[in-house]
Design a protein around this motif. Structure first.
Motif, PDB file in Angstrom:
ATOM      1  N   ILE A 136       0.841  -1.191   0.000  1.00  0.00           N
ATOM      2  CA  ILE A 136       0.000   0.000   0.000  1.00  0.00           C
ATOM      3  C   ILE A 136       0.882   1.249   0.000  1.00  0.00           C
ATOM      4  O   ILE A 136       2.051   1.188   0.372  1.00  0.00           O
ATOM      5  CB  ILE A 136      -0.971   0.051   1.200  1.00  0.00           C
ATOM      6  CG1 ILE A 136      -0.200   0.142   2.516  1.00  0.00           C
ATOM      7  CG2 ILE A 136      -1.932  -1.129   1.178  1.00  0.00           C
ATOM      8  CD1 ILE A 136      -1.087   0.458   3.725  1.00  0.00           C
ATOM      9  N   TYR A 137       0.298   2.382  -0.403  1.00  0.00           N
ATOM     10  CA  TYR A 137       1.017   3.647  -0.481  1.00  0.00           C
ATOM     11  C   TYR A 137       0.234   4.739   0.248  1.00  0.00           C
ATOM     12  O   TYR A 137      -0.610   5.419  -0.352  1.00  0.00           O
ATOM     13  CB  TYR A 137       1.243   4.039  -1.931  1.00  0.00           C
ATOM     14  CG  TYR A 137       2.201   3.130  -2.654  1.00  0.00           C
ATOM     15  CD1 TYR A 137       3.576   3.313  -2.554  1.00  0.00           C
ATOM     16  CD2 TYR A 137       1.722   2.071  -3.436  1.00  0.00           C
ATOM     17  CE1 TYR A 137       4.469   2.471  -3.209  1.00  0.00           C
ATOM     18  CE2 TYR A 137       2.607   1.224  -4.099  1.00  0.00           C
ATOM     19  CZ  TYR A 137       3.973   1.434  -3.975  1.00  0.00           C
ATOM     20  OH  TYR A 137       4.849   0.584  -4.622  1.00  0.00           O
TER      21      TYR A 137
ATOM     22  N   ILE B 289      -3.084   8.775  -0.694  1.00  0.00           N
ATOM     23  CA  ILE B 289      -4.309   9.383  -0.166  1.00  0.00           C
ATOM     24  C   ILE B 289      -3.999  10.588   0.714  1.00  0.00           C
ATOM     25  O   ILE B 289      -4.873  11.400   0.986  1.00  0.00           O
ATOM     26  CB  ILE B 289      -5.182   8.367   0.591  1.00  0.00           C
ATOM     27  CG1 ILE B 289      -4.497   7.900   1.877  1.00  0.00           C
ATOM     28  CG2 ILE B 289      -5.534   7.196  -0.294  1.00  0.00           C
ATOM     29  CD1 ILE B 289      -5.435   7.199   2.815  1.00  0.00           C
TER      30      ILE B 289
ATOM     31  N   HIS C  56      -5.003   4.433  10.515  1.00  0.00           N
ATOM     32  CA  HIS C  56      -5.850   4.839   9.393  1.00  0.00           C
ATOM     33  C   HIS C  56      -7.322   4.623   9.734  1.00  0.00           C
ATOM     34  O   HIS C  56      -8.162   5.503   9.518  1.00  0.00           O
ATOM     35  CB  HIS C  56      -5.461   4.031   8.147  1.00  0.00           C
ATOM     36  CG  HIS C  56      -6.389   4.140   6.975  1.00  0.00           C
ATOM     37  ND1 HIS C  56      -7.596   3.469   6.908  1.00  0.00           N
ATOM     38  CD2 HIS C  56      -6.297   4.840   5.820  1.00  0.00           C
ATOM     39  CE1 HIS C  56      -8.199   3.750   5.777  1.00  0.00           C
ATOM     40  NE2 HIS C  56      -7.432   4.576   5.085  1.00  0.00           N
TER      41      HIS C  56
ATOM     42  N   ASN D  78     -11.272   9.511   0.733  1.00  0.00           N
ATOM     43  CA  ASN D  78      -9.819   9.504   0.925  1.00  0.00           C
ATOM     44  C   ASN D  78      -9.489   8.349   1.865  1.00  0.00           C
ATOM     45  O   ASN D  78      -9.553   8.506   3.085  1.00  0.00           O
ATOM     46  CB  ASN D  78      -9.330  10.819   1.541  1.00  0.00           C
ATOM     47  CG  ASN D  78      -8.835  11.818   0.520  1.00  0.00           C
ATOM     48  OD1 ASN D  78      -9.278  11.798  -0.615  1.00  0.00           O
ATOM     49  ND2 ASN D  78      -7.923  12.676   0.918  1.00  0.00           N
ATOM     50  N   SER D  79      -9.144   7.210   1.308  1.00  0.00           N
ATOM     51  CA  SER D  79      -8.913   6.046   2.169  1.00  0.00           C
ATOM     52  C   SER D  79      -8.229   4.920   1.406  1.00  0.00           C
ATOM     53  O   SER D  79      -8.139   4.944   0.176  1.00  0.00           O
ATOM     54  CB  SER D  79     -10.247   5.516   2.726  1.00  0.00           C
ATOM     55  OG  SER D  79     -11.027   4.960   1.682  1.00  0.00           O
ATOM     56  N   ILE D  80      -7.753   3.947   2.172  1.00  0.00           N
ATOM     57  CA  ILE D  80      -7.250   2.687   1.615  1.00  0.00           C
ATOM     58  C   ILE D  80      -8.133   1.579   2.173  1.00  0.00           C
ATOM     59  O   ILE D  80      -8.286   1.448   3.385  1.00  0.00           O
ATOM     60  CB  ILE D  80      -5.784   2.441   1.991  1.00  0.00           C
ATOM     61  CG1 ILE D  80      -4.898   3.573   1.454  1.00  0.00           C
ATOM     62  CG2 ILE D  80      -5.307   1.092   1.448  1.00  0.00           C
ATOM     63  CD1 ILE D  80      -3.433   3.466   1.854  1.00  0.00           C
TER      64      ILE D  80
ATOM     65  N   TYR E  61      -6.024  -3.923  -2.467  1.00  0.00           N
ATOM     66  CA  TYR E  61      -6.233  -2.713  -1.674  1.00  0.00           C
ATOM     67  C   TYR E  61      -6.589  -1.567  -2.615  1.00  0.00           C
ATOM     68  O   TYR E  61      -5.858  -1.293  -3.568  1.00  0.00           O
ATOM     69  CB  TYR E  61      -4.982  -2.390  -0.847  1.00  0.00           C
ATOM     70  CG  TYR E  61      -4.749  -3.418   0.232  1.00  0.00           C
ATOM     71  CD1 TYR E  61      -5.290  -3.256   1.504  1.00  0.00           C
ATOM     72  CD2 TYR E  61      -4.033  -4.586  -0.037  1.00  0.00           C
ATOM     73  CE1 TYR E  61      -5.120  -4.219   2.489  1.00  0.00           C
ATOM     74  CE2 TYR E  61      -3.861  -5.560   0.941  1.00  0.00           C
ATOM     75  CZ  TYR E  61      -4.406  -5.362   2.196  1.00  0.00           C
ATOM     76  OH  TYR E  61      -4.244  -6.327   3.167  1.00  0.00           O
TER      77      TYR E  61
ATOM     78  N   HIS F 235      -6.960   2.258  -3.212  1.00  0.00           N
ATOM     79  CA  HIS F 235      -6.556   3.587  -2.761  1.00  0.00           C
ATOM     80  C   HIS F 235      -7.454   4.600  -3.463  1.00  0.00           C
ATOM     81  O   HIS F 235      -7.482   4.662  -4.693  1.00  0.00           O
ATOM     82  CB  HIS F 235      -5.107   3.884  -3.152  1.00  0.00           C
ATOM     83  CG  HIS F 235      -4.094   2.959  -2.556  1.00  0.00           C
ATOM     84  ND1 HIS F 235      -4.146   1.586  -2.706  1.00  0.00           N
ATOM     85  CD2 HIS F 235      -2.975   3.222  -1.825  1.00  0.00           C
ATOM     86  CE1 HIS F 235      -3.111   1.046  -2.082  1.00  0.00           C
ATOM     87  NE2 HIS F 235      -2.391   2.006  -1.541  1.00  0.00           N
TER      88      HIS F 235
ATOM     89  N   LYS G 108      -8.237   8.624  -3.813  1.00  0.00           N
ATOM     90  CA  LYS G 108      -7.842  10.007  -3.558  1.00  0.00           C
ATOM     91  C   LYS G 108      -8.865  10.901  -4.248  1.00  0.00           C
ATOM     92  O   LYS G 108      -8.817  11.114  -5.462  1.00  0.00           O
ATOM     93  CB  LYS G 108      -6.439  10.271  -4.112  1.00  0.00           C
ATOM     94  CG  LYS G 108      -5.989  11.731  -3.981  1.00  0.00           C
ATOM     95  CD  LYS G 108      -5.882  12.154  -2.520  1.00  0.00           C
ATOM     96  CE  LYS G 108      -5.284  13.571  -2.425  1.00  0.00           C
ATOM     97  NZ  LYS G 108      -5.215  14.044  -1.032  1.00  0.00           N
TER      98      LYS G 108
END
Length: 365
Positions: A58-59, A63, A195, A231-233, A244, A246, A248
């Motif tokens: 994940i990054y 986000i 998160h 705005n989330s993962i 996952y 992501h 934005k």
């Protein structure tokens, strides 16, 4: 070979080349298996109006800081015929700031950082807006949501305030998370735990903003009808594997009905995303999307609205804010056409329309 990058736009739609370049560059990161730019795509620290699908990594920086930012639609218990604009505008204007409504009892037992910021809207694109029903396209869906044509509703767009910023900066400092967090790492588990707390903080924040505003105008109801986080993962199992998502500035397509916000002087839309949407990273647009960065709006529009009376009538007639620059930043010209954004997704068979909502009063204090 099919490209892993998809941009949803028609020939008549406008998306700046720099935003598409940003999207394609981000999609080159290790472990990203699909990326989509939605019709509201625009430039940000990472492109806004975009969603990505990753596997095994994940990054958090994609986000960014406002983890949990989203929109929630609340009932007010106020009949449209009894919503007198001058009276309501006066009450909200005299409030001076949401912090002037005491919520100490409501947050006394809350065990979260940054409690002092709960129940506040924040800056940037965030807002709270009283709205009326403009048109219903799907009567059955409209009733299923629990809405009525003659009622006033409150749309709240806000996030995790300083909490999300603290989380991302801490994760960058400790784990250089902009390089990615492998899903079998301790850093991954630590980040997702924080998160999720931030997402819950943002949900509570929207509820408390609604409580404060409805207390001010004499609202009789504050039931949350719809909510989406953009705005989330999010972890998701699909086609036999764990991925996952992501997002934005992108709303989920797998949580039911959602609101896509227009500008502060144009319609918002309640829509029902179609099922599946794997090719779109299970995401749809969250709003109109900016055409111009906030810092550039006054320079672009000052000559257009030189006359003070015209400016106040056209730009500030229904907007309550402290910073006069916000009047320019929220001008309809500063955003893309919400109708075009919605039309592009309808034509792409991503969504169905349920209803449209007109703005009455927007509060950004």
């Amino acid at each position: 070979m099919e490209s892993k990058v998809k941009v949803v736009k028609s020939e008549k739609s406008w998306i700046e080349t720099a935003a598409i370049d940003q999207l394609e560059k981000t999609a080159e990161l290790e472990g990203i298996i699909k990326a989509v730019g939605l019709p509201d795509l625009h430039v940000g620290k990472t492109p806004v109006g975009a969603a990505y699908m990753t596997k095994d990594i994940i990054y958090p920086h994609i986000i960014g800081s406002d983890i949990g930012c989203g929109m929630a639609l609340f009932s007010t218990g106020i009949n449209r015929g009894k919503f007198k604009f001058d009276k309501m505008f006066g009450k909200l204007f005299r409030l001076g700031g949401l912090e002037n409504i005491d919520i100490s009892e409501k947050i006394a037992d809350i065990d979260l950082p940054f409690k002092e910021s709960l129940g506040t809207i924040g800056s940037g694109n965030h807002f709270a807006e009283f709205q009326e029903v403009s048109e219903v396209f799907d009567e059955k869906a409209f009733e299923e949501i629990g809405m009525e044509k003659g009622s006033v509703y409150l749309l709240v767009h806000s996030g995790s305030r300083g909490y999300g910023e603290y989380i991302i900066q801490d994760c960058i400092r400790k784990h250089s998370c902009q390089k990615g967090l492998k899903t079998d790492s301790t850093a991954f588990n630590e980040y997702l735990e924080e998160h999720q707390k931030s997402v819950e903080y943002a949900r509570l924040n929207r509820e408390l903003v609604a409580h404060r505003l409805l207390d001010t105008v004499g609202g009789k109801d504050d039931k949350k009808l719809l909510e989406s986080v953009h705005n989330s993962i999010t972890k998701k199992e699909t086609e036999g594997e764990i991925i996952y998502i992501h997002r934005k500035g992108a709303a989920p397509s797998d949580v039911g009905y959602i609101v896509i916000a227009g500008t502060r002087s144009t319609k918002s839309y309640i829509i029902k995303p179609e099922e599946g949407l794997y090719d779109y990273c299970y995401s749809v647009s969250h709003g109109a999307g900016r055409r111009w960065p906030r810092f550039d709006c006054k320079k672009r529009l000052q000559h257009v609205y030189e006359d003070k009376i015209l400016r106040e009538r056209k730009l500030a007639g229904t907007l309550i804010c402290k910073d006069k620059n916000v009047v320019y930043e929220e001008a309809p010209e500063a955003y893309k056409s919400i109708e075009k954004v919605v039309e592009d997704m309808v034509n792409e068979k991503m969504i169905k329309l349920v209803a449209s909502l007109n703005p009455l009063i927007t509060y950004k204090v």
